[in-house]
Motif scaffolding. Sequence first.
Motif, PDB file in Angstrom:
ATOM      1  N   ALA A 164       0.852  -1.197   0.000  1.00 30.93           N
ATOM      2  CA  ALA A 164       0.000   0.000   0.000  1.00 30.93           C
ATOM      3  C   ALA A 164       0.889   1.249   0.000  1.00 30.93           C
ATOM      4  O   ALA A 164       2.021   1.205   0.468  1.00 30.93           O
TER       5      ALA A 164
ATOM      6  N   TYR B  49       5.160  -2.998  13.136  1.00 30.26           N
ATOM      7  CA  TYR B  49       5.415  -1.611  12.736  1.00 30.26           C
ATOM      8  C   TYR B  49       5.207  -0.697  13.937  1.00 30.26           C
ATOM      9  O   TYR B  49       4.242  -0.850  14.674  1.00 30.26           O
TER      10      TYR B  49
ATOM     11  N   ALA C 138       2.369   8.615  -2.028  1.00 27.92           N
ATOM     12  CA  ALA C 138       1.705   9.702  -2.745  1.00 27.92           C
ATOM     13  C   ALA C 138       2.742  10.575  -3.443  1.00 27.92           C
ATOM     14  O   ALA C 138       3.695  11.040  -2.811  1.00 27.92           O
TER      15      ALA C 138
ATOM     16  N   SER D 190      -5.259  -2.801   8.108  1.00 31.93           N
ATOM     17  CA  SER D 190      -5.092  -3.576   9.343  1.00 31.93           C
ATOM     18  C   SER D 190      -5.340  -5.067   9.170  1.00 31.93           C
ATOM     19  O   SER D 190      -5.724  -5.744  10.133  1.00 31.93           O
ATOM     20  N   TYR D 191      -5.132  -5.601   7.987  1.00 32.19           N
ATOM     21  CA  TYR D 191      -5.306  -7.046   7.779  1.00 32.19           C
ATOM     22  C   TYR D 191      -4.092  -7.812   8.282  1.00 32.19           C
ATOM     23  O   TYR D 191      -2.955  -7.349   8.159  1.00 32.19           O
TER      24      TYR D 191
ATOM     25  N   ILE E 134       2.695   4.397   1.145  1.00 30.53           N
ATOM     26  CA  ILE E 134       3.092   4.920   2.463  1.00 30.53           C
ATOM     27  C   ILE E 134       4.007   6.123   2.248  1.00 30.53           C
ATOM     28  O   ILE E 134       5.136   5.979   1.783  1.00 30.53           O
TER      29      ILE E 134
ATOM     30  N   GLN F 102       1.398   6.456  -7.360  1.00 32.25           N
ATOM     31  CA  GLN F 102       0.171   7.039  -6.795  1.00 32.25           C
ATOM     32  C   GLN F 102       0.190   8.547  -6.994  1.00 32.25           C
ATOM     33  O   GLN F 102       0.996   9.261  -6.388  1.00 32.25           O
TER      34      GLN F 102
HETATM   35  C1  LIG Z   1       3.030   6.591   7.650  1.00 33.13           C
HETATM   36  C2  LIG Z   1       1.874   6.351   6.716  1.00 33.13           C
HETATM   37  C3  LIG Z   1       1.869   6.966   5.464  1.00 33.13           C
HETATM   38  C4  LIG Z   1       0.801   6.756   4.569  1.00 33.13           C
HETATM   39  N1  LIG Z   1       0.844   7.322   3.322  1.00 33.13           N
HETATM   40  C5  LIG Z   1      -0.147   7.102   2.432  1.00 33.13           C
HETATM   41  C6  LIG Z   1      -0.075   7.606   1.102  1.00 33.13           C
HETATM   42  O1  LIG Z   1       0.907   8.237   0.694  1.00 33.13           O
HETATM   43  N2  LIG Z   1      -1.129   7.373   0.281  1.00 33.13           N
HETATM   44  C7  LIG Z   1      -2.225   6.651   0.674  1.00 33.13           C
HETATM   45  O2  LIG Z   1      -3.148   6.463  -0.107  1.00 33.13           O
HETATM   46  N3  LIG Z   1      -2.302   6.117   1.920  1.00 33.13           N
HETATM   47  C8  LIG Z   1      -1.277   6.302   2.792  1.00 33.13           C
HETATM   48  N4  LIG Z   1      -1.328   5.713   4.034  1.00 33.13           N
HETATM   49  C9  LIG Z   1      -2.392   4.743   4.333  1.00 33.13           C
HETATM   50  C10 LIG Z   1      -1.906   3.327   4.001  1.00 33.13           C
HETATM   51  O3  LIG Z   1      -1.795   3.149   2.589  1.00 33.13           O
HETATM   52  C11 LIG Z   1      -2.869   2.245   4.531  1.00 33.13           C
HETATM   53  O4  LIG Z   1      -4.161   2.490   4.052  1.00 33.13           O
HETATM   54  C12 LIG Z   1      -2.891   2.154   6.061  1.00 33.13           C
HETATM   55  O5  LIG Z   1      -1.573   2.129   6.582  1.00 33.13           O
HETATM   56  C13 LIG Z   1      -3.644   0.895   6.543  1.00 33.13           C
HETATM   57  O6  LIG Z   1      -3.078  -0.276   5.954  1.00 33.13           O
HETATM   58  P1  LIG Z   1      -2.078  -1.252   6.793  1.00 33.13           P
HETATM   59  O7  LIG Z   1      -2.834  -1.733   8.010  1.00 33.13           O
HETATM   60  O8  LIG Z   1      -1.764  -2.400   5.859  1.00 33.13           O
HETATM   61  O9  LIG Z   1      -0.872  -0.461   7.168  1.00 33.13           O
HETATM   62  C14 LIG Z   1      -0.284   5.923   4.943  1.00 33.13           C
HETATM   63  C15 LIG Z   1      -0.274   5.313   6.218  1.00 33.13           C
HETATM   64  C16 LIG Z   1       0.790   5.500   7.090  1.00 33.13           C
HETATM   65  C17 LIG Z   1       0.794   4.779   8.418  1.00 33.13           C
END
Ligand SMILES: Cc1cc2nc3c(=O)[nH]c(=O)nc-3n(C[C@H](O)[C@H](O)[C@H](O)COP(=O)(O)O)c2cc1C
Length: 345
Positions: free
Chosen positions: A24, A336, A58, A293-294, A26, A100
């Motif tokens: 995803a 994490y 992003a 959160s999977y 980050i 993205q």
């Molecule tokens: C530090 C951080 C940065 C993130 N940056 C982005 C991002 O750039 N673009 C986006 O769509 N989501 C972003 N997210 C959301 C993540 O893509 C994701 O939806 C979220 O961490 C939940 O998924 P996970 O439980 O697998 O971590 C970010 C999340 C975190 C914790």
Amino acid sequence: MNEKLFEVYKLNDTLILQNRIAMAPITRCFANDDLVPTEDMIKYYSSRGDLGLIITEATLISKEAQGYPNQPGIFTNEQIEAWSKVTKGVHEKGGKIFSQLFHAGRLSHSIYTNRTPLAPSSVAFDERMPRSELMYEEPKALTTNEIKRIINDFVQASKNAIEAGFDGIEFHVANGYLPDQFLHQVTNQRNDEYGGSVENRARFILEAIDKMVEAIGKNRVAIRLSPHAYLHMSYVQGDEDTFVYLLKELEKRELAYIHTGIYDDSEIVPYLNGKVSEFMRDNYRGNLIANGSYSIEQSNNAIDENKFDIIAFGRLAVANPDLVEKIKTNKSLETYDNDSLNILI
Ligand SMILES: Cc1cc2nc3c(=O)[nH]c(=O)nc-3n(C[C@H](O)[C@H](O)[C@H](O)COP(=O)(O)O)c2cc1C
């Protein structure tokens, strides 16, 4: 164990993924001061190239789009050149990688852009910026010409992504940034053709999607959506109708995939009649990436039950550069925490 995750997955006639595990997006804020991806970023993404699909952090379509320090862009030759090293590294390991594409809208700030933020309406996000004493500013409502120009910036960025060797782009329409601001009533109070009705609130997204598809092809265009206004946004009754309409329109476009933007997909959202991924599956036939959160096992079982097609891990993929190998060999995963954001590669 977890064998569904290791199936080869055909996204479409152009793109085949080596497994159903995605990274995803980050945001890491580790581009250099010209917003150019660094050597560390090349290593960071390349070392995760055994994933089926990587979605980058992003990435700015223009300087005006910036919302955080040291975000990478994809609007200068130097940025395109650096990204091409990232895509090469990922491809050498068999992975696919989407860029993205991002515009912060009312969540940008003049400290980054030297200008007043632009948004569908002049409604400020009444909060402090993360890790800062500064408040978000009151944005200026976009003129129609500015809307068209931003759509063109997205189109140009998608062409730049292809030039840099990306397999496609993910249009960032989630988490309360500019495109999402058009979809929600709290941030879109326009009364022209971009606001007021369900069709009008969805117009910016569909115009941009159609132009990007025209530029790089539907097999290389994807979208991330947050129908649950969970971040930088609050829900207004009826918002879900815009998403039902938008999902039906997107379905006709046969995009590469749609992706849920949600922090915890176990949450039941009453006005969506279930989880965000369930709402998207119910209203859209086509490739669905779930996220939020999977655990490994939960996602494997959900794919087995056809609840979605691909799982994206954000935090786990940051904390575990060798995520695929660890899942395969059933090794325990690093968890994490905020220190994980200090992980460079
Ligand atoms: C530090 C951080 C940065 C993130 N940056 C982005 C991002 O750039 N673009 C986006 O769509 N989501 C972003 N997210 C959301 C993540 O893509 C994701 O939806 C979220 O961490 C939940 O998924 P996970 O439980 O697998 O971590 C970010 C999340 C975190 C914790």
